[in-house]
Design a protein around this motif. Structure first.
Motif, PDB file in Angstrom:
ATOM      1  N   ASP A 193       0.833  -1.209   0.000  1.00 36.99           N
ATOM      2  CA  ASP A 193       0.000   0.000   0.000  1.00 36.99           C
ATOM      3  C   ASP A 193       0.865   1.254   0.000  1.00 36.99           C
ATOM      4  O   ASP A 193       0.550   2.251   0.659  1.00 36.99           O
ATOM      5  N   GLY A 194       1.942   1.207  -0.741  1.00 38.73           N
ATOM      6  CA  GLY A 194       2.885   2.313  -0.776  1.00 38.73           C
ATOM      7  C   GLY A 194       2.523   3.375  -1.794  1.00 38.73           C
ATOM      8  O   GLY A 194       1.388   3.477  -2.258  1.00 38.73           O
ATOM      9  N   GLN A 195       3.532   4.145  -2.168  1.00 36.24           N
ATOM     10  CA  GLN A 195       3.349   5.257  -3.101  1.00 36.24           C
ATOM     11  C   GLN A 195       4.262   5.144  -4.318  1.00 36.24           C
ATOM     12  O   GLN A 195       4.403   6.098  -5.073  1.00 36.24           O
ATOM     13  N   GLY A 196       4.893   3.991  -4.498  1.00 34.37           N
ATOM     14  CA  GLY A 196       5.769   3.805  -5.641  1.00 34.37           C
ATOM     15  C   GLY A 196       7.201   4.222  -5.393  1.00 34.37           C
ATOM     16  O   GLY A 196       7.971   4.416  -6.332  1.00 34.37           O
ATOM     17  N   ASP A 241      12.446  -1.217 -10.808  1.00 31.83           N
ATOM     18  CA  ASP A 241      11.953   0.124 -10.475  1.00 31.83           C
ATOM     19  C   ASP A 241      10.593   0.367 -11.125  1.00 31.83           C
ATOM     20  O   ASP A 241       9.717   1.016 -10.532  1.00 31.83           O
ATOM     21  N   GLN A 242      10.385  -0.162 -12.336  1.00 34.98           N
ATOM     22  CA  GLN A 242       9.075  -0.025 -13.000  1.00 34.98           C
ATOM     23  C   GLN A 242       7.975  -0.682 -12.176  1.00 34.98           C
ATOM     24  O   GLN A 242       6.850  -0.171 -12.081  1.00 34.98           O
ATOM     25  N   GLY A 252       3.231  -0.046  -9.973  1.00 36.75           N
ATOM     26  CA  GLY A 252       2.364  -0.817  -9.089  1.00 36.75           C
ATOM     27  C   GLY A 252       2.034  -0.082  -7.797  1.00 36.75           C
ATOM     28  O   GLY A 252       1.230  -0.544  -7.005  1.00 36.75           O
ATOM     29  N   LEU A 253       2.688   1.075  -7.591  1.00 36.24           N
ATOM     30  CA  LEU A 253       2.544   1.873  -6.365  1.00 36.24           C
ATOM     31  C   LEU A 253       2.927   1.076  -5.121  1.00 36.24           C
ATOM     32  O   LEU A 253       2.316   1.197  -4.069  1.00 36.24           O
ATOM     33  N   PHE A 254       3.961   0.251  -5.274  1.00 38.74           N
ATOM     34  CA  PHE A 254       4.521  -0.485  -4.145  1.00 38.74           C
ATOM     35  C   PHE A 254       5.768   0.256  -3.662  1.00 38.74           C
ATOM     36  O   PHE A 254       6.569   0.706  -4.482  1.00 38.74           O
ATOM     37  N   ASP A 255       5.932   0.378  -2.361  1.00 40.18           N
ATOM     38  CA  ASP A 255       7.213   0.828  -1.835  1.00 40.18           C
ATOM     39  C   ASP A 255       8.105  -0.399  -1.791  1.00 40.18           C
ATOM     40  O   ASP A 255       7.755  -1.410  -1.165  1.00 40.18           O
ATOM     41  N   LEU A 256       9.249  -0.320  -2.464  1.00 41.94           N
ATOM     42  CA  LEU A 256      10.049  -1.510  -2.706  1.00 41.94           C
ATOM     43  C   LEU A 256      11.534  -1.220  -2.496  1.00 41.94           C
ATOM     44  O   LEU A 256      12.081  -0.287  -3.087  1.00 41.94           O
ATOM     45  N   LYS A 260       0.964  -3.123 -13.092  1.00 49.21           N
ATOM     46  CA  LYS A 260      -0.435  -2.673 -12.986  1.00 49.21           C
ATOM     47  C   LYS A 260      -1.369  -3.840 -12.639  1.00 49.21           C
ATOM     48  O   LYS A 260      -2.291  -3.691 -11.839  1.00 49.21           O
ATOM     49  N   ALA A 261      -1.137  -5.002 -13.252  1.00 51.53           N
ATOM     50  CA  ALA A 261      -1.979  -6.168 -12.950  1.00 51.53           C
ATOM     51  C   ALA A 261      -1.798  -6.600 -11.501  1.00 51.53           C
ATOM     52  O   ALA A 261      -2.777  -6.929 -10.813  1.00 51.53           O
ATOM     53  N   LEU A 262      -0.569  -6.577 -11.012  1.00 51.66           N
ATOM     54  CA  LEU A 262      -0.309  -6.963  -9.622  1.00 51.66           C
ATOM     55  C   LEU A 262      -0.927  -5.963  -8.656  1.00 51.66           C
ATOM     56  O   LEU A 262      -1.478  -6.352  -7.621  1.00 51.66           O
ATOM     57  N   MET A 263      -0.866  -4.684  -8.984  1.00 53.06           N
ATOM     58  CA  MET A 263      -1.498  -3.665  -8.149  1.00 53.06           C
ATOM     59  C   MET A 263      -3.006  -3.944  -8.020  1.00 53.06           C
ATOM     60  O   MET A 263      -3.574  -3.876  -6.932  1.00 53.06           O
TER      61      MET A 263
END
Length: 195
Positions: free
Chosen positions: A23-26, A42-43, A48-52, A173-176
């Motif tokens: 539930d991050g901001q990318g 990084d993409q 996906g708006l994941f903090d990674l 996007k699909a994973l998000m």
């Protein structure tokens, strides 16, 4: 409740540490010995708006296979851990995205049953130091790590960089979509009662 995970995978071939917030901001902090792979990871975070956070070391003096595969497996394991019992998730995600002349589709089901289909014809070539044939190796590793049914297919495309990058972006996007909490889902999204 935070949907985060931290996972480490250490073998004689690789040493990989991943932290994810679904539930991050990318935001991302990614370091691998393969610059193009770093760019693709990084993409995933940004789209996906994941903090990674990913720190990967591997035997790239041999080639990039082990590092790429283990990044996929470890990322999948981290997503699986962050999802917990999967209560309330959408479960399914799909995205069809363009990048200039390239168009790719990714569809996935966080079913707990790993299965991978790759319909992206790629020549034996490199993007920087990274072999493009490692793209399906990454995605298959992810599908096994998370336990997902994952399909990726190319609809159009000529430029190798565009083709591989749009596969990663559509995957993000699909994973998000699949990992998002769906307020109308009560409990586990399966008639079996578990995923």
């Amino acid at each position: 409740m935070p949907r985060t995970a931290s996972v480490e995978r250490k073998t004689r071939e690789t040493d990989i540490r991943i932290e994810i917030d679904l539930d991050g901001q990318g935001r991302s902090s990614i370091k691998t010995p393969l610059p193009f792979l770093t760019h693709m990871l990084d993409q995933i975070a940004r789209h996906g708006l994941f903090d990674l956070t990913i720190h990967a070391e591997g035997d790239v003096e041999i080639d990039g296979h082990h590092t790429t595969e283990d990044c996929g497996i470890t990322l999948g394991t981290a997503v699986q851990k962050a999802l917990g019992d999967k209560a309330g998730i959408a479960r399914y995600g799909e995205a069809t995205l363009p990048m200039d002349e390239a168009l790719a589709q990714c569809a996935l089901d966080l079913s707990g049953r790993p299965y991978f289909v790759w319909r992206v014809p790629l020549p034996k070539a490199k993007l920087g130091t990274w072999d493009v044939e490692l793209a399906p190796v990454f995605f298959e590793g992810f599908a096994r790590g998370v336990g997902a049914n994952l399909h990726v297919r190319l609809i159009e495309g000529d430029n190798l960089h565009h083709i591989v990058e749009i596969c990663f972006k559509s995957f993000a996007k699909a994973l998000m979509k699949a990992t998002r909490i769906e307020p109308r889902v009560a409990g586990i999204p399966s008639t079996k009662g578990s995923l």
